[in-house]
Design an enzyme around this catalytic site. Structure first.
Site, PDB file in Angstrom:
ATOM      1  N   ASP A 263      34.451  32.838  77.670  1.00 40.75           N
ATOM      2  CA  ASP A 263      35.481  33.356  76.756  1.00 40.75           C
ATOM      3  C   ASP A 263      35.904  34.781  77.106  1.00 40.75           C
ATOM      4  O   ASP A 263      36.949  35.236  76.667  1.00 40.75           O
ATOM      5  CB  ASP A 263      34.949  33.377  75.315  1.00 40.75           C
ATOM      6  CG  ASP A 263      34.800  31.983  74.735  1.00 40.75           C
ATOM      7  OD1 ASP A 263      35.197  31.011  75.420  1.00 40.75           O
ATOM      8  OD2 ASP A 263      34.301  31.857  73.608  1.00 40.75           O
TER       9      ASP A 263
ATOM     10  N   TYR B 245      20.502  28.696  69.360  1.00 38.21           N
ATOM     11  CA  TYR B 245      19.293  28.700  68.533  1.00 38.21           C
ATOM     12  C   TYR B 245      19.270  30.001  67.739  1.00 38.21           C
ATOM     13  O   TYR B 245      18.582  30.958  68.116  1.00 38.21           O
ATOM     14  CB  TYR B 245      18.072  28.582  69.447  1.00 38.21           C
ATOM     15  CG  TYR B 245      16.804  28.198  68.746  1.00 38.21           C
ATOM     16  CD1 TYR B 245      16.544  26.872  68.405  1.00 38.21           C
ATOM     17  CD2 TYR B 245      15.851  29.171  68.422  1.00 38.21           C
ATOM     18  CE1 TYR B 245      15.372  26.515  67.768  1.00 38.21           C
ATOM     19  CE2 TYR B 245      14.679  28.813  67.783  1.00 38.21           C
ATOM     20  CZ  TYR B 245      14.442  27.489  67.467  1.00 38.21           C
ATOM     21  OH  TYR B 245      13.272  27.136  66.835  1.00 38.21           O
TER      22      TYR B 245
END
Lengths: 395, 395
Positions: free
Chosen positions: A133, A75
């Site tokens: 990641d 968002y």
């Protein structure tokens, strides 16, 4: 009395609820607590849940459940929404804001703090790291990564054994991992490789643009030696002369996951082999069965340490991990300023690791958290050596 | 003295080496043993490995390793190659032929036996079942399926929790399982579903052609109720008006794995939602971490029972599983003729299961082999009920 609000943002990991549970459990001091639902969206839109004993029990019950118990998601905040977030904080008299997330989350947290400062609204902020990641700067590694790396290492070895059994049907598999800008996760694919025949036979990293001829050569060599080639690539890999391959775009954010198909097509056009590509997909961040015990433990600890620091007055920092000196593996927790995390940006796999995967594996091994069973060498080796075969015809 | 040859054929499973190890361990009687490498290809091309103590130890060391230790693969036999297979058997004086495999494997075994009969070459044959699709007839279920079903059930539940946290970014995921002609594996996706919010919200089976409007409706309903829809489809699903979607073709065998992308495209064109598709891929048959203890145990037992039966003179049969009468779960082993297995062809999921997934789950649960942790209801339910929320704006 402190009024703390906590949210989770970005893509979930298998241990992001462990950090939340650790944080909530450690709040034994006098304070009130509000949960922000669906990440920053909840802060903008007053989607908040006041924590009573029942809700706290429910949140803690999610400790070993994947996904983000509070909802998270993506968002991106406009200037207006940042202002709105501060209005929400003021409206509910929240004076302490905590978010569990990655780079984007820390950046948004710093922006909300700056906005609060501009309006003279006293706000304490704290970031708790989370990413599969492993591209958050200022910390040795982040919760979520160890479990994702364990998953990738496990399934690569297993898929390699599957492929070795199928060489008369298909010879090449291209497996795509997560890792938008950093190769930490793809590089983990080789952690359990014990024998030359085992996968992966080549790893493609976002840090190292891919030369097609070099790749074809690696594949040919591997097929010549073992009958098959298992190639692992990060979703962020790009061709030497070309852009990253994206599958789609949502709210301006590209959904990657396409380089493996691009490689599949290129290999098909240039080599006489059967090739198949596949994405490891959401399992990398959600597979509860692959959670690393070390990762889980550190995720919980980071939540606990963060809660403790709040009452010691820490603000505008993220809880980072630093390897402790001495033999064996241990971590210290230390504060790193949100500004530093934001300024350093997405942390890539350094050359000292991409150029020396053994050194990387040594670094990675403790994060995966357990010694895994060793596989025996493939039986095909017996044939390749030729010393026991009783048949006569070459394959 | 018996001279037994054994091979593995078709796609591997996570427990096909357990059956091989069980068989080899049970051969304590006077016999000689030869391993056939790379499935029927090895029989045609004399790719054989004579079993000495070292090799037997190596094979047994693969008991918990995925893939097929001897090599397997797909190698459809021509008439000429069937004749060649019998010549190989004669050349090496092999009088007993055993293959671990699925439908294609059993059919090839029956054809080789018929060819041997035609030439007056005395041959004892035995089939040991293996399939993740569970489409072998004449047996309650086959080794390999329980572990694949466990994997699918696990990751579907976990991916569902991940998706529930991401509803402000994406709403629909289409997950594709194996299952070329039978929906056993796709139907297993719902085994661990405990709460309405949990995935899957719809399962597509090859036995039930897919109506697009019905699918859109299911997706809409699910998004309305939970903010997201997790759809699981078998690779063999076809549209009501359309053919199966294939990605590629190798040696005349279509590589499926494309219906999820076709659904992704169709949903995108017809609904205003963000949708992503992914294949569960090779992990379904190779993920060692997901092996079901029951499946592993039965896989070993089937190998042992097969070895015992050979010395009792059984021939032209496959070792099948039958549920034992009485309370609790137990299996009996019984011989089913290879002819019957071949004639019955690929076994589909019966209506009594596809029409009543609860009944199917009851049938399936013991094969997965362990009670798995129950997840608490998602916290979002609190908001949906609206009784604790302190925010004011509807999402």
């Amino acid at each position: 009395m402190k009024h703390i609000a906590i949210g989770q943002a970005g893509g979930p990991t298998a241990v992001v609820n462990a950090t939340l549970a650790g944080f909530v459990r450690a709040l034994n001091q006098n304070c009130s607590l509000t949960f922000i639902m669906n990440g920053y969206e909840g802060l903008v839109n007053d989607y908040l849940l006041h924590a009573d004993d029942d809700i706290i029990s429910e949140v803690i019950a999610h400790e070993k459940v994947p996904g983000a118990a509070l909802g998270a998601g993506r968002y991106p905040l406009s200037e207006e929404q940042i202002a709105q977030s501060v209005k929400t904080l003021r409206k509910f008299q929240i004076d302490t804001l905590v978010f569990i997330g990655g780079n984007g989350t820390m950046e948004a947290l710093a922006k909300i703090k700056a906005e609060a400062d501009r309006h003279g609204y006293p706000l304490q902020t704290l970031g708790l790291p989370k990413t599969v990641d492993n591209d958050l700067a200022g910390t040795d590694h982040s919760p979520g990564f160890g479990s994702a790396a364990k998953y990738v290492a496990h399934v690569t070895r297993d898929m390699g054994r599957d492929l070795l059994a199928m060489t008369n049907f298909e010879q090449v598999r291209i497996v795509e991992t997560m890792g938008r800008n950093a190769g930490w996760l793809a590089a983990a694919a080789g952690l359990l490789k014990e024998h030359a025949e085992d996968g992966p036979h080549f790893i493609g990293l976002p840090e190292k643009p891919l030369n097609p001829d070099f790749l074809f050569n690696q594949i040919s060599e591997s097929i010549k030696c073992y009958g098959a080639a298992l190639i692992v690539v990060s979703e962020g890999v790009r061709w030497e002369k070309g852009k990253r391959v994206k599958r789609d775009q949502v709210n301006g954010r590209p959904i990657l996951g396409g380089i493996s198909q691009s490689i599949e097509q290129t290999v098909k056009q240039n080599m006489d082999v059967v090739v198949r590509s596949e994405l490891l997909g959401m399992n990398q961040r959600s597979c509860a069965a692959a959670v690393s015990p070390t990762d889980f433990h550190e995720a919980v600890q980071i939540g606990k340490v963060g809660a403790k620091w709040l009452f010691e007055g820490a603000s505008d920092v993220m809880v980072a991990l630093q390897r402790a000196d001495g033999p064996g593996y241990a971590v210290d927790f230390l504060p790193v300023s949100l500004q530093t995390v934001v300024q350093k940006g997405e942390r890539q796999l350094p050359d000292r690791f991409s150029d020396d995967l053994n050194a990387y594996n040594e670094w990675l091994r403790p994060l995966v958290g357990e010694r895994l069973p060793v596989y025996p060498p493939p039986l095909q080796r017996r044939h390749n050596n030729g010393h026991i075969r009783i048949g006569s015809q070459q394959k």
